[in-house]
Enzyme design. Structure first.
Site, PDB file in Angstrom:
ATOM      1  N   TRP A 127     -17.586  56.495 -36.747  1.00  0.00           N
ATOM      2  CA  TRP A 127     -17.501  54.809 -37.868  1.00  0.00           C
ATOM      3  C   TRP A 127     -19.207  54.241 -37.569  1.00  0.00           C
ATOM      4  O   TRP A 127     -19.655  53.327 -37.053  1.00  0.00           O
ATOM      5  CB  TRP A 127     -16.864  53.866 -37.330  1.00  0.00           C
ATOM      6  N   HIS A 150      -1.355  50.703 -45.730  1.00  0.00           N
ATOM      7  CA  HIS A 150      -2.578  50.239 -46.558  1.00  0.00           C
ATOM      8  C   HIS A 150      -1.888  49.807 -48.081  1.00  0.00           C
ATOM      9  O   HIS A 150      -2.168  50.379 -48.902  1.00  0.00           O
ATOM     10  CB  HIS A 150      -3.286  51.209 -46.828  1.00  0.00           C
ATOM     11  N   ARG A 186     -20.507  43.503 -52.533  1.00  0.00           N
ATOM     12  CA  ARG A 186     -19.008  44.121 -52.759  1.00  0.00           C
ATOM     13  C   ARG A 186     -18.329  42.927 -54.172  1.00  0.00           C
ATOM     14  O   ARG A 186     -17.167  42.501 -54.100  1.00  0.00           O
ATOM     15  CB  ARG A 186     -18.558  43.434 -51.444  1.00  0.00           C
ATOM     16  N   GLU A 210     -12.847  63.417 -38.081  1.00  0.00           N
ATOM     17  CA  GLU A 210     -13.909  62.667 -38.768  1.00  0.00           C
ATOM     18  C   GLU A 210     -15.403  63.209 -38.622  1.00  0.00           C
ATOM     19  O   GLU A 210     -15.522  63.771 -39.728  1.00  0.00           O
ATOM     20  CB  GLU A 210     -14.304  61.474 -39.084  1.00  0.00           C
ATOM     21  N   LEU A 231     -17.564  44.955 -57.010  1.00  0.00           N
ATOM     22  CA  LEU A 231     -15.718  45.240 -57.676  1.00  0.00           C
ATOM     23  C   LEU A 231     -15.311  45.185 -56.529  1.00  0.00           C
ATOM     24  O   LEU A 231     -14.243  45.343 -57.198  1.00  0.00           O
ATOM     25  CB  LEU A 231     -16.104  47.523 -57.891  1.00  0.00           C
ATOM     26  N   SER A 290      -3.838  45.190 -34.982  1.00  0.00           N
ATOM     27  CA  SER A 290      -4.273  44.188 -35.589  1.00  0.00           C
ATOM     28  C   SER A 290      -3.243  43.400 -36.369  1.00  0.00           C
ATOM     29  O   SER A 290      -2.035  44.051 -36.485  1.00  0.00           O
ATOM     30  CB  SER A 290      -5.858  44.155 -36.291  1.00  0.00           C
ATOM     31  N   CYS A 320      -0.311  52.145 -38.799  1.00  0.00           N
ATOM     32  CA  CYS A 320      -2.367  51.789 -38.791  1.00  0.00           C
ATOM     33  C   CYS A 320      -1.942  50.058 -38.271  1.00  0.00           C
ATOM     34  O   CYS A 320      -0.939  49.182 -38.555  1.00  0.00           O
ATOM     35  CB  CYS A 320      -2.654  51.784 -40.139  1.00  0.00           C
ATOM     36  N   GLU A 373      -0.791  58.142 -38.240  1.00  0.00           N
ATOM     37  CA  GLU A 373      -0.196  57.719 -39.758  1.00  0.00           C
ATOM     38  C   GLU A 373       0.688  58.959 -40.085  1.00  0.00           C
ATOM     39  O   GLU A 373      -0.076  60.037 -40.117  1.00  0.00           O
ATOM     40  CB  GLU A 373      -1.900  57.658 -40.588  1.00  0.00           C
TER      41      GLU A 373
END
Length: 756
Positions: free
Chosen positions: A562, A696, A15, A606, A17, A434, A728, A667
């Site tokens: 997911w 976000h 990771r 999804e 980047l 969260s 979210c 959202e």
């Protein structure tokens, strides 16, 4: 036989980047350091493909944030509000992706959507009437030259003109048809410049072709490419599709002067039939997607060799490759020491898929591939059962009846009962679940996993975090509280770790959007719940306040979507197995006095098939019941919430209402509150909380901005059903911006209440 891949993961095996970009955002490194990291990653990725003998290596599949945003910037599709900031090109790009709030101004980010049927998110290009579409960026050409300097010939990759125009948002009066000439000219200019650079191929990605196309869509495509391909000289053009088949436009593709056509033979249900029935043009190369680019199980060579043998009857020139970009799978198994060899031998991540292509290439060159050791070793992986069975789970699944999917009493009666019980004010305020995962929170979890602290020490830390979070929520005046989820690494991985049937990796990260990466669990066997998952923390939080605290769970469809799923049972059966496990947790929470339970289905859309005719039979007819199975056994006084994020829900809003939840949060802010029109038009019965600000983005919305969003909602939605919440969960945000934004949210709700 040659090999090709459509795209490669860009975040780095570790990771790199992500971490470099986030340091750049925080001002800890400069632009040069960020660009060096990016260049090192590109070189590494090209070389590993070269070492594995890939013949068609992509370039320009690298991105600092998103490939569609890259294409928008390349073609000067930059709305004026971002240009007005006066930032450098990369900072303007990041402002479009993340929003900007600073001395140069205050702008929101572009809308963000799910990339077809994946967990990747793309930035929605925005075309203003005054937009001048032209080649303005050099990234594609720069990265081609960069690879050339490493003595690696690549095929530059670019989102195709049709997909670009179809996915764009039009903010003025013009539509896609009004941009045909300029768009075609810009793409033609790209071909001309690649010609001048002696490039051999360019790959134009057109995933939109696998969706339902109208006659107008086909006309738009034909007009665009008739003009674009008229600019073609020496550089060859590969028209690449993925995520399905091109049944609506196959004949048109054969008639246009493309040099290659890429078809998906993994998700493309009719791809083989199209080639059989209509043939394949002799003057074109078939780029056959035969390696699954979205799942991590090894390819069974026997099936792939048979498929290629069949394709050879109809196509003279075939290149084998991946079904889609490898962006959707982790980097490599090399760094996975947590998984045993017994598990790992069945898996293939991005780098391993390169080896699979190399081995298939060799097998296809042999007169008797079935006699080779490589073939025999591959076949041995598929001999016998390899998935763990759970007798009780299978018995419960077999015993399900229609009654298990129906909650009583009906919604209207539950609504009356719950209003009398909770007595919330108009526009009740809450969050999605969260709260920020600070460095201290992550360090506590890491220390526990390493055995550096005891379970008691680990839990006591989390209890202190929960107590502080509850206190702050009370202080700012939220109506329904949450415990903050400080014990959770990820909303799916955490539940997978607490259920039987999952296995986990150490470093199998996959990009979700921008710098956000997820580490999907792998479903290895039958699913079961052997112990409580969330009850202890939920009960503790509930005892700290007189306000209701939501129990927070992840729903079965999201856990399935997911995760990397099994391929030996149906998605329906797997979803129902997970639903039974989460149902046990719901009933356990309820029995411990938790009166509001949120069961998130963030990923509901999804796996929705890309063609409308398949929606119900192949997906919705089991996905919606899977959610109902989770909550159908609760009392009428227990309020069931769910949450959905970053997808287009307007066209399945009726199915969402049929989930029979009591409150659904969506959202909405990045989509300019578009969903409220669909909710209004369908007579949505469920309580609803369209997100009033975008979490976000690092922006802090003002109370006035949130008030205006609430007034827009109240124009269309019944105040008695409207909740006030962010878009979210707040896990990825910083402490300062989180609490400032929530204070503004509560202030806005109170001020709007006073006007009702």
């Amino acid at each position: 036989m040659k090999t090709s891949i459509i795209g490669y993961p860009r975040i780095g095996a570790w990771r790199e980047l992500k971490f470099a970009s986030e340091k750049y955002f925080r001002g800890e490194i400069g632009l040069d350091a960020l660009q060096r990291t990016a260049a090192d990653l590109r070189a590494t990725h090209w070389r590993v493909q070269q070492q594995n003998g890939i013949d068609f290596i992509p370039s320009n599949d690298f991105s600092f944030y998103d490939g569609l945003l890259d294409a928008a910037c390349m073609f000067n599709i930059v709305p004026k509000r971002y240009q007005a900031l006066g930032l450098g090109s990369l900072d303007t790009y990041f402002a479009m992706a993340r929003g900007y709030q600073g001395e140069r101004g205050d702008v929101k980010a572009l809308a963000m959507r799910k990339w077809y049927n994946t967990n990747y998110h793309y930035m929605v290009p925005e075309l203003e009437d005054a937009a001048e579409i032209r080649v303005a960026g050099t990234k594609l050409f720069d990265e081609y030259r960069e690879a050339k300097r490493l003595r690696i010939e690549t095929k530059p990759v670019l989102i195709g003109a049709f997909t670009l125009l179809k996915l764009a948002r039009y903010s003025g009066t013009k539509k896609a048809e009004d941009y045909i000439q300029d768009t075609a000219a810009a793409y033609g200019a790209v071909l001309e410049q690649l010609d001048a650079m002696d490039a051999q191929w360019i790959q134009l990605d057109e995933p939109e072709l696998v969706t339902d196309l109208s006659a107008d869509d086909i006309t738009l495509f034909a007009k665009l490419y008739s003009q674009i391909l008229s600019s073609k000289r020496n550089v060859k053009v590969l028209l690449q599709t993925y995520f399905g088949d091109v049944r609506d436009i196959y004949g048109t593709l054969q008639s246009l002067p493309f040099d290659g056509i890429g078809l998906d033979f993994v998700e493309g249900k009719q791809s083989l039939a199209l080639v059989r029935q209509q043939g394949f043009a002799k003057d074109k190369t078939l780029f056959a997607g035969v390696i699954n680019g979205k799942n991590i199980w090894k390819n069974q060579y026997r099936h792939t060799l048979a498929l290629v043998a069949e394709l050879r009857k109809y196509a003279d020139n075939i290149v084998i490759g991946t079904s889609c970009s490898l962006l959707h799978v982790p980097f490599t198994l090399k760094h996975e020491t947590r998984l045993s060899d017994e598990y790992k031998r069945h898996f293939s991540f991005a780098e391993e898929k390169l080896l699979e292509l190399a081995e298939l290439k060799t097998l296809l060159s042999l007169p008797h591939p079935h006699q080779s050791v490589v073939y025999e070793q591959n076949e041995a992986l598929f001999d016998g059962a390899r998935h763990t069975k759970h007798t009780e789970t299978q018995a419960r699944l077999a015993a399900l009846t229609e009654a298990d999917f129906v909650r009583h009493p009906a919604f209207a009666e539950r609504e009356r009962i719950q209003k009398a019980k909770f007595r919330f004010p108009p526009l009740p305020t809450t969050t999605i679940g969260s709260f920020p995962q600070t460095a201290e929170v992550r360090a506590n979890r890491a220390a526990f996993k390493k055995g550096a602290i005891s379970e008691t020490q680990y839990k006591q830390f989390n209890f202190r975090q929960i107590a502080a979070c509850i206190k702050k929520q009370e202080e700012i005046g939220l109506d329904v509280l949450v415990h903050g989820e400080f014990e959770r690494n990820d909303m799916v991985e955490y539940f997978g770790e607490c259920l039987d049937g999952f296995i986990f990796t150490q470093n199998a990260w996959v990009q979700s959007y921008g710098t956000r990466c997820v580490k999907p669990p792998i479903i290895w066997g039958d699913i079961a719940r052997s112990r409580p998952i969330t009850v202890e923390y939920a009960v503790y939080a509930n005892g700290l306040t007189h306000k209701p605290v939501k129990g927070m769970l992840t729903g079965p469809v999201t856990i399935l979507n997911w995760s990397f799923p099994r391929e030996d049972i149906s998605l329906k059966d797997c979803a129902f197995q997970i639903a039974l496990a989460i149902r046990d947790e719901v009933l356990d929470l309820e029995s411990h006095g938790i009166d509001i339970i949120q069961i998130d289905e963030a990923a509901l859309r999804e796996k929705l098939p890309l063609r409308r005719s398949d929606w119900h039979a192949e997906y919705l007819d089991w996905a919606i019941p899977a959610f109902r199975l989770v909550h159908s056994g609760v009392k009428p006084t227990t309020q069931i919430h769910t949450h959905m994020c970053y997808s287009q829900f307007e066209d399945i809003i009726g199915d969402i209402d049929a989930m029979d939840a009591d409150v659904i949060t969506f959202e909405a802010s990045r989509s300019d509150l578009a969903i409220i029109d669909a909710i209004h038009q369908c007579g949505f019965r469920t309580g609803v909380g369209p997100g009033v600000y975008d979490i976000h983005s690092p922006r802090i919305p003002g109370a006035e901005e949130i008030k205006q969003n609430l007034y827009r909602m109240l124009d269309k939605l019944d105040v008695s059903k409207l909740w006030v919440n962010p878009d979210c969960g707040l896990k990825t945000r910083g402490e300062t911006e989180t609490w400032a934004s929530l204070k503004h949210l509560v202030q806005a709700a109170k001020e709007v209440r006073e006007t009702l």
